[in-house]
Design an enzyme around this catalytic site. Structure first.
Site, short mmCIF file in Angstrom:
data_model
loop_
_atom_site.label_atom_id
_atom_site.label_comp_id
_atom_site.label_asym_id
_atom_site.label_seq_id
_atom_site.Cartn_x
_atom_site.Cartn_y
_atom_site.Cartn_z
N ARG A 69 -24.45 5.28 -8.13
CA ARG A 69 -23.79 5.13 -6.83
C ARG A 69 -24.77 4.54 -5.81
NH1 ARG A 69 -19.19 7.26 -5.26
NH2 ARG A 69 -19.13 8.79 -6.93
N ARG A 95 -13.92 4.47 -2.87
CA ARG A 95 -15.18 4.94 -3.45
C ARG A 95 -15.83 5.86 -2.44
NH1 ARG A 95 -16.13 4.55 -8.43
NH2 ARG A 95 -18.37 4.63 -8.05
N ILE A 96 -16.42 6.92 -2.94
CA ILE A 96 -17.18 7.80 -2.03
C ILE A 96 -18.54 7.15 -1.80
CG2 ILE A 96 -18.34 10.03 -1.87
CD1 ILE A 96 -15.87 11.21 -3.29
N LEU A 97 -18.92 7.03 -0.54
CA LEU A 97 -20.21 6.40 -0.21
C LEU A 97 -21.29 7.48 -0.14
CD1 LEU A 97 -18.75 4.00 2.46
CD2 LEU A 97 -19.90 3.26 0.36
N HIS A 113 -7.43 7.40 7.37
CA HIS A 113 -6.96 8.36 6.36
C HIS A 113 -5.52 8.74 6.67
CE1 HIS A 113 -7.28 11.47 3.32
NE2 HIS A 113 -6.67 12.29 4.16
N ASP A 149 -13.77 12.47 4.08
CA ASP A 149 -12.72 12.50 5.10
C ASP A 149 -13.10 13.40 6.28
OD1 ASP A 149 -11.17 10.72 3.63
OD2 ASP A 149 -10.27 12.32 2.46
N GLU A 178 -0.46 3.62 10.73
CA GLU A 178 -1.85 3.22 10.41
C GLU A 178 -2.13 1.83 10.97
OE1 GLU A 178 -3.26 3.88 6.38
OE2 GLU A 178 -1.68 5.33 6.02
C1 GAR Z 1 -3.93 3.67 3.31
O1 GAR Z 1 -2.79 4.52 3.40
C2 GAR Z 1 -5.17 4.42 3.75
O2 GAR Z 1 -4.93 5.31 4.79
C3 GAR Z 1 -5.53 5.15 2.47
O3 GAR Z 1 -5.31 4.22 1.45
C4 GAR Z 1 -4.26 3.34 1.86
C5 GAR Z 1 -4.73 1.92 1.70
O4 GAR Z 1 -3.68 1.02 1.92
N1 GAR Z 1 -6.89 5.58 2.50
C6 GAR Z 1 -7.31 6.74 2.00
O5 GAR Z 1 -6.56 7.53 1.44
C7 GAR Z 1 -8.79 7.03 2.19
N2 GAR Z 1 -9.06 8.42 2.07
P1 GAR Z 1 -3.97 -0.48 2.24
O6 GAR Z 1 -4.87 -1.02 1.13
O7 GAR Z 1 -2.61 -1.14 2.21
O8 GAR Z 1 -4.62 -0.57 3.57
#
Ligand code: GAR
Length: 219
Positions: A69, A95-97, A113, A149, A178
């Protein structure tokens, strides 16, 4: 320097609809940030096409090609710096950073998130919200800290859970929010309108939304 704008790198792993929302926001000449580079850990991520269509440089850094990683994160870090990036948005980057990477980009690294953090960290957020019986969930843009998160919250949107919602239907409605709050959060930061006090953010100006979202409606 793009006219004093914040130079942003976006990290993705998939379809990139949040990336698209950021691209669309940056297309407005008055928006205070510019996307200099999009990095994906997956070569087939559809978001790469979105970036290319917008004329934004892309890089694929396949995590499977790295032994650790730390080595993968170092490659991402180097690629971002070489592109002159000063601020990083995670947009569906799955990916977890490492703590090292997160500390190196401290307060210059944000994530979106799909829940009202600190509720429902991790994966499968929408099904878990439905299973828990909450009537309101939503999405959060936050500064990234080493724990998953976790980190100071910048903007949240509350979204009601409606009768008959399944995870996909709820996810689709939250995704619309979002796309509204990610560009908003980036703009507030780029304009210097968000300040940190300890591990909380404070809006320097403006009136926070005061109305409560009540679900089910009292009417
Ligand atoms: C989004 O819903 C975002 O909030 C989530 O993945 C999706 C990506 O969609 N992220 C996580 O769950 C991170 N913990 P997208 O590729 O269409 O932006």
């Amino acid at each position: 320097m793009a006219g004093g704008k914040l130079k942003v790198g976006v990290l993705i792993s998939g379809r990139g609809t949040n990336l698209q929302a950021l691209i669309d926001a940056c297309a407005d000449p008055g928006f205070p940030a510019v996307i200099e580079l999009v990095v994906s850990n997956k070569a087939d991520a559809f978001g790469l096409k979105r970036a290319a269509d917008a004329g934004i440089p892309t890089a694929v850094i396949d995590h499977k090609a790295y032994r650790s990683r730390a080595a993968f994160d170092a490659a991402v870090d180097e690629t971002l710096r070489a592109a002159g990036v000063g601020f990083v948005c995670l947009a569906g980057f799955m990916r977890i950073l490492s703590g090292d990477f997160v500390e190196r980009w401290r307060d210059r690294l944000i994530n979106i998130h799909p829940s009202l953090l600190p509720a429902f960290k991790g994966l499968d957020t929408h099904q878990r919200a439905i299973d828990a019986g909450v009537t309101i969930t939503g999405c959060t843009v936050h500064f990234v800290r080493p724990a998953m998160d976790d980190g100071p919250i910048i903007v949240q949107a509350a979204v009601p859970v409606l009768p008959g919602d399944d995870a996909d239907r709820l996810a689709a409605r939250i995704l619309e929010s979002e796309h509204a709050i990610y560009p908003l959060a980036l703009r507030l930061i780029a304009e210097g309108r968000v300040r940190m006090t300890g591990e909380k953010t404070v809006r320097r100006d403006g009136v926070p939304s005061a109305g409560a979202l009540i679900n089910p409606s009292p009417d």
